[in-house]
Write a protein that holds these residues in place. Structure first.
Motif, PDB file in Angstrom:
ATOM      1  N   UNK A  81       2.952  14.414  -1.190  1.00 58.39           N
ATOM      2  CA  UNK A  81       1.697  13.985  -0.583  1.00 58.39           C
ATOM      3  C   UNK A  81       1.605  14.507   0.851  1.00 58.39           C
ATOM      4  N   UNK A  82       0.579  15.312   1.174  1.00 59.11           N
ATOM      5  CA  UNK A  82       0.481  15.911   2.500  1.00 59.11           C
ATOM      6  C   UNK A  82       0.262  14.905   3.627  1.00 59.11           C
ATOM      7  N   UNK A 104       0.884  -1.161   0.000  1.00 61.26           N
ATOM      8  CA  UNK A 104       0.000   0.000   0.000  1.00 61.26           C
ATOM      9  C   UNK A 104       0.923   1.213   0.000  1.00 61.26           C
ATOM     10  N   UNK A 105       0.727   2.104  -0.948  1.00 59.39           N
ATOM     11  CA  UNK A 105       1.587   3.280  -1.078  1.00 59.39           C
ATOM     12  C   UNK A 105       0.777   4.572  -1.003  1.00 59.39           C
ATOM     13  N   UNK A 106       1.351   5.584  -0.374  1.00 60.41           N
ATOM     14  CA  UNK A 106       0.882   6.950  -0.600  1.00 60.41           C
ATOM     15  C   UNK A 106       1.617   7.344  -1.868  1.00 60.41           C
ATOM     16  N   UNK A 113      -2.089   3.652  -3.699  1.00 58.67           N
ATOM     17  CA  UNK A 113      -1.920   2.595  -4.702  1.00 58.67           C
ATOM     18  C   UNK A 113      -1.666   1.267  -3.996  1.00 58.67           C
ATOM     19  N   UNK A 114      -2.020   0.183  -4.669  1.00 60.64           N
ATOM     20  CA  UNK A 114      -1.787  -1.185  -4.191  1.00 60.64           C
ATOM     21  C   UNK A 114      -0.991  -1.886  -5.278  1.00 60.64           C
ATOM     22  N   UNK A 115       0.273  -2.244  -4.983  1.00 66.08           N
ATOM     23  CA  UNK A 115       1.192  -2.675  -6.032  1.00 66.08           C
ATOM     24  C   UNK A 115       1.951  -3.934  -5.616  1.00 66.08           C
ATOM     25  N   UNK A 116       2.113  -4.852  -6.564  1.00 66.83           N
ATOM     26  CA  UNK A 116       2.884  -6.073  -6.315  1.00 66.83           C
ATOM     27  C   UNK A 116       4.371  -5.751  -6.210  1.00 66.83           C
TER      28      UNK A 116
END
Length: 109
Positions: free
Chosen positions: A86-87, A56-58, A68-71
Motif C-alpha cells: 500500500x503506497x 482502522x487498517x491500510x 478496513x475497519x475490523x474488530x
C-alpha cells in the motif's frame, strides 16, 4: 464504559482470521464507532461484539489496497514478513531499525 486495552498498536501488521487480507494499523477505537448501516450490513452469524477495540487498517488483498475497519476478535499478528505494498504506508509511517512501522507524527514531547 469499562477500560479496554488494545491488543494491537499503531504500525503493527495484522491479518484477518477469516478473510484473505492483511494490513497495518492506522487507528484504534476502544469500542465500535462506525455507522449503524455498516453494522447491520455484517451478516448476523458473523457480527462481532461491539464492546471491543476496532481497528482502522491500510489493508490489502491480492487484488487491491483499501481501508478496513475490523474488530479485535477477527485479527491476529501477521508473521509472514511479506512487505505490504500500500503506497500510503510510507506517507504515514517510517520503518524503524527493528523493522516495525512507527507513526511519522508523534504527539509525545
Amino acid at each position: 464504559m469499562k477500560q479496554r486495552d488494545a491488543k494491537f498498536t499503531l504500525g503493527e501488521i495484522v491479518r484477518h482470521k477469516v478473510f484473505p487480507f492483511r494490513g497495518v494499523v492506522i487507528d484504534v477505537d476502544p469500542e465500535y464507532a462506525n455507522t449503524e448501516e455498516w453494522w447491520n450490513a455484517i451478516p448476523a452469524e458473523i457480527r462481532p461484539d461491539r464492546d471491543q477495540p476496532f481497528y482502522h487498517l491500510l489493508a490489502e488483498n491480492e487484488e487491491t489496497e483499501y481501508v478496513a475497519y475490523v474488530s479485535e476478535q477477527n485479527l491476529v499478528h501477521d508473521e509472514s514478513e511479506t512487505p505490504l505494498r500500500n503506497p500510503n504506508i510510507g506517507r504515514l509511517f517510517d520503518k524503524a531499525p527493528n523493522g516495525d512501522w512507527r507513526p511519522k507524527i508523534s504527539m509525545a514531547h
